[in-house]
Write an enzyme that holds these catalytic residues in place. Structure first.
Site, PDB file in Angstrom:
ATOM      1  N   LYS A 133       0.901  -1.620   0.506  1.00  0.00           N
ATOM      2  CA  LYS A 133      -0.242  -0.155  -0.078  1.00  0.00           C
ATOM      3  C   LYS A 133       0.764   1.310  -0.249  1.00  0.00           C
ATOM      4  O   LYS A 133       0.764   2.136  -0.619  1.00  0.00           O
ATOM      5  CB  LYS A 133      -0.800  -0.256   1.105  1.00  0.00           C
ATOM      6  N   ASN A 171      -3.269   6.524   5.770  1.00  0.00           N
ATOM      7  CA  ASN A 171      -2.281   5.056   6.140  1.00  0.00           C
ATOM      8  C   ASN A 171      -1.305   5.790   6.212  1.00  0.00           C
ATOM      9  O   ASN A 171       0.460   5.483   6.630  1.00  0.00           O
ATOM     10  CB  ASN A 171      -2.478   3.955   5.939  1.00  0.00           C
ATOM     11  N   HIS A 184      -3.851  -8.767  10.472  1.00  0.00           N
ATOM     12  CA  HIS A 184      -5.235  -8.694  11.497  1.00  0.00           C
ATOM     13  C   HIS A 184      -5.862  -8.812  12.557  1.00  0.00           C
ATOM     14  O   HIS A 184      -6.987  -8.528  12.655  1.00  0.00           O
ATOM     15  CB  HIS A 184      -5.476  -7.081  10.810  1.00  0.00           C
TER      16      HIS A 184
END
Length: 433
Positions: free
Chosen positions: A125, A148, A194
């Site tokens: 990302k 982010n 996660h």
């Protein structure tokens, strides 16, 4: 600062006052809202209080106030909604739980005409977001990156007409967003990550897919189909026709002109960035120029030094085996430093490139576990800490070898964060005789 007239006269509770939470508080106050904010960190509370003198701010824990009086609860992405009691309290009060990206989405109608690129995925990302931003800047197109990566988007100066907001979006941020209609939305890949925050991998994948659920069907979706979950999401969007671009794995590309985009994973990142820029109408010559001049990101396959013919590479941002695997594939003779707070009990994703590893050096909580996994497959030393591993790897390395920090683990056992780990790697290399 980005604000919305929709917030004037409304009331918001904010939990978590790190970067995105603090930016949310200041943007809401600037927009004329009443804000109740809280963080368990006293220094963060003091910082917010000092910046908000004379504004309608109260410092109080949302768990201790009546949330029915508020229009929304804003939480930082780091607040685990599957475990934190504030989530149940907000739902019982009937108020939405949102984040700073949703506030940005609410502010969009008041901004000069613009476009938004949203980029998500388990790995890649940050590199893809920074690459798209760099190509746009190189082409003379006004852009900023946030989400982010970098500064929180609300904290930045609004772009002029024609600008492009390039946002890296984690699954946590997507969970807290309900109305962000990206002109271009990107899913790079999906691998387990996660899972402490989700009820299984399917729920994590569904969270990522939420980025496309918010999109108008006439806007562009770009999806890497190198893994089955991503391919299934792409298949669910097949009705979009020309507005759906699939990035297939293993595409042969000449990366020799892109010094900071080496390895097969960066070929995929580059293909995604190219597709984004094509969707935005960037001329091909400008895209090529941006790919060639991209300098890469700190802590992501970052070349920090060459000593005695040995190259030292900082890949501290590789916090799981899936994100380490591309780094192992990108070099041929590697002295691999790995370990930390493990997210999984295997290194299966890295196994295809074990043949590139001359020697491994394990550190942190996972040192013994990873050494046992690698024993019999590649030479391995339990180094314990990073400085020792750097010294041992340097002593064993020969000219043309690579000493690679790519931990395949989180950093919180021995370091503040992955940036701290990468900085300490750089310091250890610079301290070498």
């Amino acid at each position: 600062m980005i604000v919305s007239p929709l917030w004037r006269g409304k009331s918001f509770a904010v939990l978590g006052l790190a970067r995105s939470g603090a930016a949310s508080v200041h943007a809401l106050l600037a927009g004329g809202a009443r804000v109740v904010a809280w963080d368990t960190d006293e220094q963060r509370r003091d910082h917010i209080r000092a910046r908000a003198v004379g504004q309608d701010l109260v410092l109080a824990d949302p768990l201790e106030v009546d949330l029915a009086d508020f229009d929304a609860l804003i939480v930082s992405p780091g607040v685990p909604l599957n475990r934190h009691p504030v989530a149940a309290k907000a739902r019982a009060a009937g108020i939405p739980i949102i984040g700073d990206i949703e506030l940005f989405a609410q502010a969009r109608p008041a901004l000069p005409a613009h476009k938004v690129v949203g980029i998500t995925g388990t790995n890649g990302k940050s590199t893809t977001t920074a690459l798209v931003h760099h190509i746009l800047q190189s082409a003379g197109i006004s852009s900023l990156m946030g989400g982010n990566i970098g500064l929180p988007v609300l904290e930045q100066t609004p772009l002029p007409e024609g600008g492009v907001y390039v946002l890296e979006l984690s699954s946590y941020q997507i969970d807290l967003t309900v109305s962000l209609d990206c002109e271009v939305a990107v899913l790079l890949n999906l691998t387990p990550d996660h899972l402490d925050r989700y009820d299984g991998f399917a729920a994590y994948a569904a969270s990522k897919a939420g980025l496309f659920a918010m999109q108008a069907t006439t806007h562009d979706a770009i999806i890497g189909i190198g893994d089955t979950p991503s391919a299934l999401i792409a298949r669910s969007l097949s009705g979009r026709g020309e507005h759906l671009t699939k990035i297939a794995p293993g595409v042969c590309m000449d990366q020799s002109r892109w010094p900071s985009l080496q390895g097969p994973h960066n070929a995929q990142n580059a293909l995604a960035a190219i597709a984004v820029c094509q969707a935005l109408g960037v001329p091909e010559a400008m895209i090529d120029r941006g790919l060639e001049s991209f300098a890469g990101l700190p802590h992501r396959m970052e070349r920090v030094a060459v000593r005695g013919g040995v190259t030292f590479v900082n890949d501290s941002k590789a916090t799981n085996p899936e994100s380490t695997a591309p780094a192992l594939a990108a070099f041929t003779r590697i002295h691999w430093i790995l370990g930390g707070k493990a997210k999984s009990d295997d290194l299966d994703a890295c196994a295809p490139s074990f043949g590139h590893v001359v020697h491994a050096y394990t550190i942190g909580d996972a040192a013994q576990t990873f050494a046992a996994i690698l024993d019999g497959k590649i030479p391995v030393t339990v180094s314990g800490d990073l400085a020792t591993a750097v010294a041992q790897a340097t002593a064993n390395a020969q000219p043309c070898d690579t000493v690679l920090l790519s931990p395949a683990c989180a950093s919180f056992d021995q370091f503040r964060d992955f940036e701290d780990r990468g900085d300490q790697f750089r310091a250890a290399v610079e301290a070498l005789a």
